[in-house]
Design an enzyme around this catalytic site. Structure first.
Site, PDB file in Angstrom:
ATOM      1  N   ASP A 204       0.857  -1.184   0.000  1.00  0.00           N
ATOM      2  CA  ASP A 204       0.000   0.000   0.000  1.00  0.00           C
ATOM      3  C   ASP A 204       0.891   1.231   0.000  1.00  0.00           C
ATOM      4  O   ASP A 204       2.122   1.119  -0.057  1.00  0.00           O
ATOM      5  CB  ASP A 204      -0.923  -0.012   1.222  1.00  0.00           C
ATOM      6  N   ASP A 206       1.408   4.816   2.283  1.00  0.00           N
ATOM      7  CA  ASP A 206       1.033   5.435   3.556  1.00  0.00           C
ATOM      8  C   ASP A 206       1.435   6.909   3.579  1.00  0.00           C
ATOM      9  O   ASP A 206       2.589   7.233   3.298  1.00  0.00           O
ATOM     10  CB  ASP A 206       1.750   4.715   4.714  1.00  0.00           C
ATOM     11  N   ASP A 298      -3.305   4.537   2.625  1.00  0.00           N
ATOM     12  CA  ASP A 298      -3.662   4.932   3.991  1.00  0.00           C
ATOM     13  C   ASP A 298      -3.337   6.408   4.187  1.00  0.00           C
ATOM     14  O   ASP A 298      -2.209   6.836   3.927  1.00  0.00           O
ATOM     15  CB  ASP A 298      -2.854   4.117   5.027  1.00  0.00           C
TER      16      ASP A 298
HETATM   17  P1  GTP Z   1       4.180  -2.497   2.991  1.00  0.00           P
HETATM   18  O1  GTP Z   1       3.012  -1.575   2.984  1.00  0.00           O
HETATM   19  O2  GTP Z   1       3.770  -3.935   2.946  1.00  0.00           O
HETATM   20  O3  GTP Z   1       5.178  -2.171   1.948  1.00  0.00           O
HETATM   21  O4  GTP Z   1       4.966  -2.339   4.385  1.00  0.00           O
HETATM   22  P2  GTP Z   1       4.768  -1.224   5.477  1.00  0.00           P
HETATM   23  O5  GTP Z   1       5.908  -1.310   6.408  1.00  0.00           O
HETATM   24  O6  GTP Z   1       4.488   0.100   4.852  1.00  0.00           O
HETATM   25  O7  GTP Z   1       3.499  -1.758   6.268  1.00  0.00           O
HETATM   26  P3  GTP Z   1       2.100  -1.064   6.591  1.00  0.00           P
HETATM   27  O8  GTP Z   1       1.620  -0.200   5.515  1.00  0.00           O
HETATM   28  O9  GTP Z   1       1.186  -2.174   7.012  1.00  0.00           O
HETATM   29  O10 GTP Z   1       2.369  -0.224   7.893  1.00  0.00           O
HETATM   30  C1  GTP Z   1       3.256   0.870   7.924  1.00  0.00           C
HETATM   31  C2  GTP Z   1       3.589   1.186   9.339  1.00  0.00           C
HETATM   32  O11 GTP Z   1       2.447   1.685  10.002  1.00  0.00           O
HETATM   33  C3  GTP Z   1       4.031  -0.049  10.128  1.00  0.00           C
HETATM   34  O12 GTP Z   1       5.095   0.320  10.945  1.00  0.00           O
HETATM   35  C4  GTP Z   1       2.879  -0.388  11.005  1.00  0.00           C
HETATM   36  O13 GTP Z   1       3.320  -0.866  12.252  1.00  0.00           O
HETATM   37  C5  GTP Z   1       2.201   0.951  11.161  1.00  0.00           C
HETATM   38  N1  GTP Z   1       0.769   0.810  11.276  1.00  0.00           N
HETATM   39  C6  GTP Z   1      -0.055   0.047  10.539  1.00  0.00           C
HETATM   40  N2  GTP Z   1      -1.314   0.178  10.959  1.00  0.00           N
HETATM   41  C7  GTP Z   1      -1.272   1.059  11.968  1.00  0.00           C
HETATM   42  C8  GTP Z   1      -2.245   1.630  12.828  1.00  0.00           C
HETATM   43  O14 GTP Z   1      -3.421   1.334  12.761  1.00  0.00           O
HETATM   44  N3  GTP Z   1      -1.813   2.559  13.742  1.00  0.00           N
HETATM   45  C9  GTP Z   1      -0.499   2.907  13.849  1.00  0.00           C
HETATM   46  N4  GTP Z   1      -0.143   3.818  14.747  1.00  0.00           N
HETATM   47  N5  GTP Z   1       0.433   2.372  13.074  1.00  0.00           N
HETATM   48  C10 GTP Z   1       0.056   1.470  12.164  1.00  0.00           C
HETATM   49 MN    MN Z   2       2.690   0.418   3.763  1.00  0.00          MN
HETATM   50 MN    MN Z   3      -0.450   0.887   5.540  1.00  0.00          MN
END
Ligand code: GTP
Ligand code: MN
Ligand code: MN
Length: 373
Positions: A204, A206, A298
């Site tokens: 995704d 972020d 996100d």
């Molecule tokens: P990919 O998207 O798979 O490339 O990896 P990513 O590391 O970006 O994972 P992800 O998008 O799932 O999450 C990004 C960061 O946000 C990670 O460190 C998660 O721990 C954190 N995270 C995910 N969901 C939440 C949430 O609901 N609240 C908070 N505070 N952090 C979150």
């Molecule tokens: Mn991510």
């Molecule tokens: Mn995410």
């Protein structure tokens, strides 16, 4: 003193936030195996076991070279008996029988496919699996009720399983920037998550959104979302539910969801679709490729006073975050994506940068590119 693996062995911290973990490392064969076992433990709702495998993999990612012999692992943290057995088998035979058996097991494959659907967690996937569902396609004709997120997840399944590229993330960043500029002058967006750690692909994209004047960011997200409306295939927006004084220290900061935030699926036009002419036929697959791609995005809005905590909390990796919070706990502090609370001094420790937060925690600063634990 000797240099080489043993020197590293002696200095490697047991917490992921004490180590530098680059994106590219030297032990992918071993870490892929351990992470598959971790994933399978998640599918069996055995979180403790899953974290143990992830910790072991993370330690191997931080090594300066490939592991060739078991002796090189001596003194390294987080490598339990089970992990060592798996590693030994791979070093000696090129593969682990447990990993290969798991990889080919019907339960693992079905759970992987089903939890791969946006909006579907392990619990739901397990229920469906018990009811004979093996693949998202089985849900289309089945009686099983899907919620709105899951319906979108099934509909865009094939799109969402294709990794998002950095170029696509940047294009989405430009669009989100335009939306944010249109609804609130001076608001700022920051790319976080895996892309901030230097990943070239992700599941995704972020973003964090803030405004330099505290309070101006309030109520921003619904406006951004409505500006983006035509580009969103799905969205779910949550209000900010974080109240500093009321929540702390009465409640521990397990608050993962307290910002104003939006889970969405973007409809991203493919670059050529914007041009006058599509690619000439003869390019493989051009005929079936739609002119757009569904991408998970996100969006999180944070008051500027919490920005550094949100940035640190959303940059990841997940294991790095987990160990940061555990480290804080062990230091008598409580860390969330909103704040850092010192339980002994009974006060919040303010910070305007990630560097300050690491300093409060008594940790050496680890830049985003080295947080790939
Ligand atoms: P990919 O998207 O798979 O490339 O990896 P990513 O590391 O970006 O994972 P992800 O998008 O799932 O999450 C990004 C960061 O946000 C990670 O460190 C998660 O721990 C954190 N995270 C995910 N969901 C939440 C949430 O609901 N609240 C908070 N505070 N952090 C979150
Ligand atoms: Mn991510
Ligand atoms: Mn995410």
């Amino acid at each position: 003193a000797k240099s080489g693996p043993s020197a590293v062995t002696n200095t490697m911290g047991a917490y992921a936030c004490q180590r530098k973990t680059p994106l590219e490392h030297h032990n992918a064969v071993l870490t892929d195996a351990l992470l598959l076992l971790a994933e399978n433990a998640d599918f069996c709702t055995n979180e403790g076991r899953s974290v143990a495998f992830k910790r072991a993999a993370s330690v191997l990612k931080a090594l300066p070279g490939p592991v060739r012999r078991m002796e090189e692992l001596q003194g390294l943290p987080c490598l339990g008996e089970h992990c060592q057995r798996v590693i030994k088998e791979i070093l000696e035979h090129g593969a682990s029988s447990e990993v290969e058996m798991t990889r080919h097991s019907e339960h693992y494959q079905a759970m992987k496919a089903l939890t791969g659907i946006f909006g579907v967690g392990v619990k739901t996937a397990e229920q469906w699996h018990r009811a004979g569902i093996r693949h998202p396609a089985d849900l289309v004709s089945s009686e099983h009720k899907l919620n709105r997120a899951q319906r979108a997840g099934v509909e865009y399944y094939e799109h969402l399983r294709v990794p998002v590229t950095k170029a696509e993330a940047d294009r989405i960043g430009e669009i989100v920037k335009r939306a944010v500029d249109a609804v609130l002058l001076g608001a700022e967006i920051t790319l976080t998550g895996g892309f901030r750690r230097g990943k070239q692909t992700g599941h995704d994209v972020d973003f964090l959104i803030t405004h330099p004047d505290e309070g101006r960011e309030e109520g921003l997200l619904p406006k951004v979302v409505s500006w983006l409306e035509d580009l969103l295939l799905y969205q779910k927006t949550n209000k900010n539910s974080y109240l500093e004084a009321k929540e702390w220290p009465a409640r521990p900061p397990s608050n993962m969801d307290r910002f104003e935030r939006c889970f969405s699926i973007f409809k991203l036009q493919r670059p050529w679709a914007a041009l006058e002419e599509p690619p000439q036929s003869g390019e493989r697959g051009a005929a079936e490729t739609p002119g757009w791609k569904a991408v998970r995005v996100d969006l999180v809005v944070t008051p500027v006073s919490q920005f550094a905590f949100a940035l640190l909390g959303w940059t990841g990796s997940q294991l790095f975050e987990r160990d940061l919070r555990r480290w804080a706990g062990q230091k008598g502090m409580s860390l969330s994506s909103h704040a850092l609370y010192d339980c002994e001094q009974k006060r919040y420790l303010r910070a305007t940068s990630e560097e300050e937060i690491f300093a409060h925690l008594g940790l050496e600063y680890i830049p985003p590119g080295e947080r790939n634990a």
